[in-house]
Design an enzyme around this catalytic site. Structure first.
Site, PDB file in Angstrom:
ATOM      1  N   GLU A  80     -12.995  -6.007 -11.481  1.00 40.34           N
ATOM      2  CA  GLU A  80     -13.248  -4.904 -10.538  1.00 40.34           C
ATOM      3  C   GLU A  80     -11.947  -4.309  -9.990  1.00 40.34           C
ATOM      4  O   GLU A  80     -11.120  -5.033  -9.421  1.00 40.34           O
ATOM      5  CB  GLU A  80     -14.116  -5.413  -9.377  1.00 40.34           C
ATOM      6  CG  GLU A  80     -14.526  -4.316  -8.418  1.00 40.34           C
ATOM      7  CD  GLU A  80     -15.514  -4.784  -7.343  1.00 40.34           C
ATOM      8  OE1 GLU A  80     -16.275  -5.730  -7.602  1.00 40.34           O
ATOM      9  OE2 GLU A  80     -15.504  -4.194  -6.256  1.00 40.34           O
ATOM     10  N   LYS A 268     -20.337 -10.739  -0.259  1.00 41.04           N
ATOM     11  CA  LYS A 268     -19.981 -10.382  -1.639  1.00 41.04           C
ATOM     12  C   LYS A 268     -18.522  -9.938  -1.671  1.00 41.04           C
ATOM     13  O   LYS A 268     -17.753 -10.287  -2.579  1.00 41.04           O
ATOM     14  CB  LYS A 268     -20.916  -9.283  -2.160  1.00 41.04           C
ATOM     15  CG  LYS A 268     -20.789  -8.971  -3.645  1.00 41.04           C
ATOM     16  CD  LYS A 268     -19.672  -8.021  -4.004  1.00 41.04           C
ATOM     17  CE  LYS A 268     -19.629  -7.745  -5.504  1.00 41.04           C
ATOM     18  NZ  LYS A 268     -18.510  -6.881  -5.894  1.00 41.04           N
ATOM     19  N   ASP A 284     -15.254 -24.024 -11.161  1.00 40.05           N
ATOM     20  CA  ASP A 284     -16.658 -23.655 -11.381  1.00 40.05           C
ATOM     21  C   ASP A 284     -17.071 -22.631 -10.306  1.00 40.05           C
ATOM     22  O   ASP A 284     -17.356 -22.991  -9.169  1.00 40.05           O
ATOM     23  CB  ASP A 284     -17.486 -24.941 -11.284  1.00 40.05           C
ATOM     24  CG  ASP A 284     -18.958 -24.714 -11.512  1.00 40.05           C
ATOM     25  OD1 ASP A 284     -19.418 -23.562 -11.439  1.00 40.05           O
ATOM     26  OD2 ASP A 284     -19.670 -25.710 -11.753  1.00 40.05           O
ATOM     27  N   HIS A 382     -10.999   3.737  -4.627  1.00 40.86           N
ATOM     28  CA  HIS A 382     -11.527   3.651  -6.002  1.00 40.86           C
ATOM     29  C   HIS A 382     -11.136   4.890  -6.795  1.00 40.86           C
ATOM     30  O   HIS A 382     -10.758   4.820  -7.953  1.00 40.86           O
ATOM     31  CB  HIS A 382     -13.055   3.541  -5.985  1.00 40.86           C
ATOM     32  CG  HIS A 382     -13.535   2.153  -5.730  1.00 40.86           C
ATOM     33  ND1 HIS A 382     -13.246   1.113  -6.564  1.00 40.86           N
ATOM     34  CD2 HIS A 382     -14.290   1.626  -4.749  1.00 40.86           C
ATOM     35  CE1 HIS A 382     -13.788   0.002  -6.095  1.00 40.86           C
ATOM     36  NE2 HIS A 382     -14.428   0.292  -4.993  1.00 40.86           N
TER      37      HIS A 382
END
Ligand code: MEV
Length: 431
Positions: A80, A268, A284, A382
């Site tokens: 991302e 998130k 992991d 972005h």
């Protein structure tokens, strides 16, 4: 060494790698680990089943991080855009205020052994209690190497649970939790080895039937935390005052505290920082994710993993606390050359140090997202990155890239046609 590498983002990947190796005083031969010297097909074939190839993701290095007074260059594996840049930008602000202070618990994982459909739960617990010490010794005996290094079982707990789903036959369960200090390993294999070894003993003591024998990823005895205090004057820019930014971030946090829909996105954003380091270090990330979200919901309501408040002096104070179940030895870490290189770059010897860096990166990432959301919105950043790839595709090179990006952002038009037109204008043609 300093993690402050001004202009790092403007370099090409080869020069960046040179600078990183130089800054971290690493053997230049290690450089190939991030390139073709990474995971070979042969090694991949030994790692999992049915291998047909490998899969590549970008590795970026976040600069400027200062954790517990130590400069650290942070390798991040992620697809991302904006994630690596956000950590570096927030870390640049934070280092002016002393950086991130972090701490971590010992590497204590929880193992669960389930006794299922127990007839008399209280009697079963009473039967097990006198054996706890012996069971701990039996568990330790399965892991002589770990115990020799100072790890091992750190206690047990007996829990009575009831399955009482409406409309179904109820049943009772007794769960034995054991706490295993895995030192620098993530520890899943060791926990599961002990769980399976102790299970027959539990059946023999109680006459009850064992169900599952497995670790818990709600690793709430293996927490890491980080804190940062940012005087408001460090947060302002040409468009927003420091006080506006500080209050904007605190307000964004209050929204996450009040609303699980927002808290999920908030967390998130934290995992945007956490997972790339977990992946880069061969750990992991599913365990990490499961633990983080279960911990966020521990009160029964899903909450943000960070806090952001404005203190009396007007400084923005951020904290994070979450389970960080990662290791610096064993498993993938032993096999994967890029993982070894990433751990060398981080300069960490122990799992706790890695956990502290991961917590600090999660906090930095969260700050980056909330600061953008509370001010310009995240699309501007972005779009700048998007404009960069449009500019390069249109043929811009060297200093033309930045100039073309600025022109596209100003025009809010990121089409290929516009990029070519602006590039021609920059080169002295007509726009
Ligand atoms: C995007 O990957 C992450 C954010 O949505 C996080 C947030 O909203 O806090 C920007």
């Amino acid at each position: 060494m300093s993690s402050r590498l001004p202009g790092f983002y403007k370099l090409d990947p080869d020069t960046r790698l040179e600078r990183v190796l130089e800054a971290a005083a690493l053997d230049p031969a290690l450089g190939s680990s991030w390139r073709e010297g990474g995971l070979s097909l042969e090694l991949a074939d030994r790692m999992i089943e049915n291998v047909v190839g490998t899969f590549r993701l970008p590795t970026g290095v976040a600069v400027n991080m200062l954790v517990n007074g130590r400069d650290v260059l942070v390798p991040m594996v992620v697809e991302e855009p904006s994630v690596v840049a956000a950590v570096g930008n927030m870390a640049r602000i934070a280092r002016q205020a002393g950086g991130f202070q972090a701490s971590s618990d010992a590497s204590v994982m929880i193992g669960q052994i389930e006794l299922r459909d127990v007839r008399d739960p209280a009697a079963t617990v009473a039967a097990l209690e006198p054996h706890v010490e012996r069971l701990s010794a039996l568990g330790d005996a399965r892991l002589p190497e770990l115990v020799g290094l100072g790890g091992g079982i750190r206690g047990m707990e007996l829990r009575i649970l009831r399955y009482d789903e409406p409309g179904e036959e109820p049943s009772d369960l007794v769960i034995l939790h054991f706490f295993l200090d895995c030192l620098d390993a993530m520890g899943a294999n060791m926990v599961n080895t002990v769980a399976e070894a102790l299970a027959p003993e539990l059946e023999a003591i109680t006459g009850e039937r064992v169900g599952l024998r497995i670790l818990s990823n709600l690793a709430d005895r293996r927490l890491a935390r980080a804190r940062v205090v940012l005087p408001a004057e460090l947060l302002g820019d040409a468009r927003f005052s420091g006080a506006e930014v500080a209050e904007g971030v605190a307000g964004a946090w209050r929204f996450a505290w009040a609303d699980p829909y927002r808290a999920a996105t908030h967390n998130k954003g934290i995992m945007n920082g956490v997972d790339p380091v977990v992946i880069a270090t061969g750990n992991d990330w599913r365990a990490m994710e499961a633990g983080a979200h279960a911990f966020a919901a521990r009160s029964g309501v899903y909450k943000p993993l960070t806090t952001w408040k404005v203190d009396r002096a007007g400084a923005l104070v951020g904290t994070i606390e979450l389970p960080v179940q990662v290791g610096t030895v064993g498993g993938t870490l032993r096999m994967h050359p890029t993982v070894r290189a990433n751990i060398a770059l981080l300069g960490v010897q122990h799992a706790g140090e890695l956990a502290e860096i991961i917590a600090a990166v999660g906090l930095a990432q969260n700050l980056g997202a909330l600061k953008a959301l509370a001010t310009t919105g995240i699309q501007e950043g972005h779009m700048r990155l998007h404009a960069r790839s449009v500019a390069v595709q249109a043929g811009a090179a060297g200093p033309e890239v930045a100039a073309l990006v600025a022109a596209l952002v100003a025009a809010r038009d990121f089409s290929d046609a516009r990029a070519r037109q602006e590039l021609a204008a920059l080169r002295g043609g007509s726009a």
